[in-house]
Write a protein that holds these residues in place. Structure first.
Motif, PDB file in Angstrom:
ATOM      1  N   LYS A 314       0.820  -1.223   0.000  1.00  0.00           N
ATOM      2  CA  LYS A 314       0.000   0.000   0.000  1.00  0.00           C
ATOM      3  C   LYS A 314       0.847   1.264   0.000  1.00  0.00           C
ATOM      4  O   LYS A 314       0.479   2.260  -0.606  1.00  0.00           O
ATOM      5  N   THR A 348      -6.983  -5.856   4.114  1.00  0.00           N
ATOM      6  CA  THR A 348      -7.924  -5.611   5.222  1.00  0.00           C
ATOM      7  C   THR A 348      -9.095  -6.601   5.191  1.00  0.00           C
ATOM      8  O   THR A 348      -9.785  -6.764   6.181  1.00  0.00           O
ATOM      9  N   SER A 391       0.442  -5.144   4.521  1.00  0.00           N
ATOM     10  CA  SER A 391      -0.561  -4.165   4.134  1.00  0.00           C
ATOM     11  C   SER A 391      -0.425  -3.983   2.639  1.00  0.00           C
ATOM     12  O   SER A 391       0.473  -3.297   2.156  1.00  0.00           O
ATOM     13  N   PHE A 393      -2.293  -4.702  -1.580  1.00  0.00           N
ATOM     14  CA  PHE A 393      -3.368  -5.096  -2.497  1.00  0.00           C
ATOM     15  C   PHE A 393      -2.838  -6.223  -3.355  1.00  0.00           C
ATOM     16  O   PHE A 393      -1.652  -6.246  -3.697  1.00  0.00           O
TER      17      PHE A 393
END
Lengths: 410, 166
Positions: A314, A348, A391, A393
């Motif tokens: 991220k 998340t 953290s 994607f």
């Protein structure tokens, strides 16, 4: 004396309970037995072929740990029984591939479904609980919200709970991934509650908890957040999304057992009828559908021809952010519908399996190591500061677009 | 592609910054309960309804430079950054009705502090779980040390939120 029923278990050696007691009666209801046909790790068997263990064995394992914790905490006998019943039933609301189905075919999440199943008068769980003098509502409260004493709920749902204690060991053994094996015996000895019924770990257990948290981190990276597994999950989501779309246009006929899932009239009885096999059958049958997108997605699932993935941290995501439209355009230009051939998974979203974060900003995420709760474990154990929660994607797209996507995100 | 971030950035903008992570959590919970399309799941924790997913999203939004985070007097404070403004400039996170409802909810709860928001969201959560009045009160007294008066006050505050009347 009541006879015992003894079950051999790969994690805890033996699990036992009274042959004529409530636990036995609950296990032998069809709604609990259905958990035998729901894999604990969903589609992880695409990555780890032996990850075939079920929510049934995990539920038994959680029950067994709860029983042992009850003894260690010298809990009041009734509290201890309620706690082990709650641990046994804590996953009863899971659907097959629940992380995929919730949001695609099921509106409620598994916590809401747990409550409905335990309290439903149509199913046998509440009948059995009442027969043995327990209030179904109280049991679902221990699982979902809270009850007195406070630590009962925390031992079912917190950083140090019997659910995680069991699944980490079980998933480690069945995936063959040794990184999840930690010293549970030591933790059980050193986990205590203070006078306000709040949990903390005594000094002699700090190293064991440190090891447990490192194990969780490794399992998250190597099992729960594995790109292959996530790619299959995304593929199944897209298959269900397409069948839903076709159904609403009268172009798809689901099997009788699956029909209520498409009609938004899912009763709790309908919900408990399906297992992994029904979803896998739906995929198999979809391969022969006329709709090109559906048959292609299903063929990809059956032949393990998955979408490719890239992982983007991220903190380095500004190119993804700025070029998001370009990426989608490139996929469309190669004749792939981005509603079905592109996915983004945010770290998340894997909250159930998220590893511990040092210096938690939210008190709910802390592991306390003093009875007055003034000290959190990462303040004391240096190595935990190095564990940073991934953290990132992950994006998924057809292989043909790989070069272009790489250029746009790097 | 970044809908959940658009939603929390829109909320921070409408709130003109959010002081306190607990406040952030409880406002999203109440907004979700009033039908505004936040997708995070909330579970019961020691301080009432709490979403691990939202906690991670707030941290991620900071990492992606959509929100700025500062800490003063033990509380984290969140403000929208220029990049965050850029993300929500098209105002597409919520439909117009939801946006209006969000504005209404915010105007009614904006000035409540974290403790009051914890109290009303806890009462709301327990009521949704079907707790009977007496059990809910005993539970809150025992686990959160609330007095009868404090719980009644929480119920009044909850009743004052007009969006829940609909």
């Amino acid at each position: 004396m009541n006879k015992e029923r003894i079950i051999r278990d790969s994690v805890h050696s033996f699990i036992s309970f009274e042959k004529n007691g409530l636990i036995n009666d609950l296990i032998d209801t069809d709604v609990f037995q259905r958990l035998k046909n729901i894999r604990q790790l969903g589609l992880s068997y695409f990555t780890y072929p032996n990850a075939q263990h079920t929510r049934f064995s995990h539920s038994l394992g959680s029950f067994w740990l709860a029983k042992r914790v009850g003894k260690k905490f010298s809990m009041d006998e009734e509290d201890s029984k309620k706690f082990s019943i709650a641990a046994l039933l804590h996953d009863i609301g899971h659907s097959p591939f629940s992380h995929v189905l919730e949001g695609e075919l099921i509106d409620d999440n598994h916590t809401e479904l747990t409550k409905k199943i335990i309290e439903s008068e149509e199913l046998k769980i509440s009948e059995n609980l009442e027969k043995h003098g327990y209030d179904p509502e109280e049991i679902s409260r221990i699982i979902i919200s809270g009850t007195m004493p406070k630590y009962l709920h925390n031992l079912i749902s917190s950083q140090l709970d019997v659910d995680r204690f069991d699944y980490l060991l079980r998933d480690s053994i069945f995936t063959g991934n040794i990184h999840g094996r930690y010293d549970i015996e030591r933790i059980l000895h050193k986990l205590k509650s203070n006078e306000n019924n709040e949990l903390f770990v005594e000094k002699g257990g700090w190293s064991a908890v440190e090891h447990y948290l490192v194990c969780r981190y490794q399992m998250y990276k190597q099992v729960y957040n594995h790109s292959t597994t996530l790619s299959v999950e995304e593929l199944l989501k897209k298959i269900l999304k397409r069948t839903n779309y076709l159904y609403s246009n009268a172009s798809f006929v689901p099997s009788k057992i699956m029909k209520p899932y498409f009609e938004n009239e899912l009763s709790i009885d309908d919900f408990t009828k399906i297992s992994d096999a029904n979803i896998l059958n739906l995929v198999k049958e979809s391969k022969n559908e006329d709709d090109e997108i559906l048959s292609d997605l299903s063929a990809r699932f059956l032949e393990r021809n998955l979408l490719k993935s890239e992982t983007i941290k991220k903190k380095n995501s500004s190119n993804l952010f700025d070029n998001k439209e370009e990426i989608l355009k490139g996929i469309e230009e190669r004749d792939f519908d981005t509603d079905y051939y592109f996915s983004k998974v945010d770290s998340t979203e894997k909250e159930a399996y998220k590893p511990y974060s040092p210096n938690p900003k939210d008190e709910e995420e802390a592991i306390y190591i003093s009875p007055d709760l003034s000290k959190e474990i990462s303040e004391e154990i240096e190595s935990l500061k190095e564990i940073s929660t991934p953290s990132e994607f992950k994006i998924f797209f057809p292989e043909q677009c790989r070069e272009e996507v790489r250029e746009l995100i790097n | 592609m970044f809908e959940s971030y658009e939603k929390i950035c829109t909320l921070v903008k409408k709130m003109e910054g959010i002081r306190g992570r607990k406040k952030f959590q409880k406002i999203v919970y109440l907004a979700k309960e009033s039908g505004i399309s936040f997708n995070e799941d909330f579970e019961w924790n020691n301080f009432g309804p709490f979403s691990r997913e939202l906690a991670s999203e707030i941290d991620s939004a900071k990492e992606m430079n959509l929100l700025s985070e500062s800490k003063s007097q033990g509380e984290y404070e969140y403000e929208l950054t220029e990049k965050g403004e850029e993300l929500i400039q098209r105002d597409e996170a919520f439909n117009p009705t939801q946006l209006e409802n969000l504005g209404r909810l915010i105007s009614e709860i904006k000035d409540l502090d974290s403790q009051e928001l914890e109290k009303i969201s806890s009462i709301k959560y327990l009521k949704n779980q079907g707790y009977k009045e007496n059990y809910m009160k005993n539970f809150l007294k025992s686990t959160k040390d609330y007095t009868e008066d404090q719980i009644n006050e929480g119920e009044y505050l909850l009743r004052d939120i007009s969006i829940f009347d609909q």
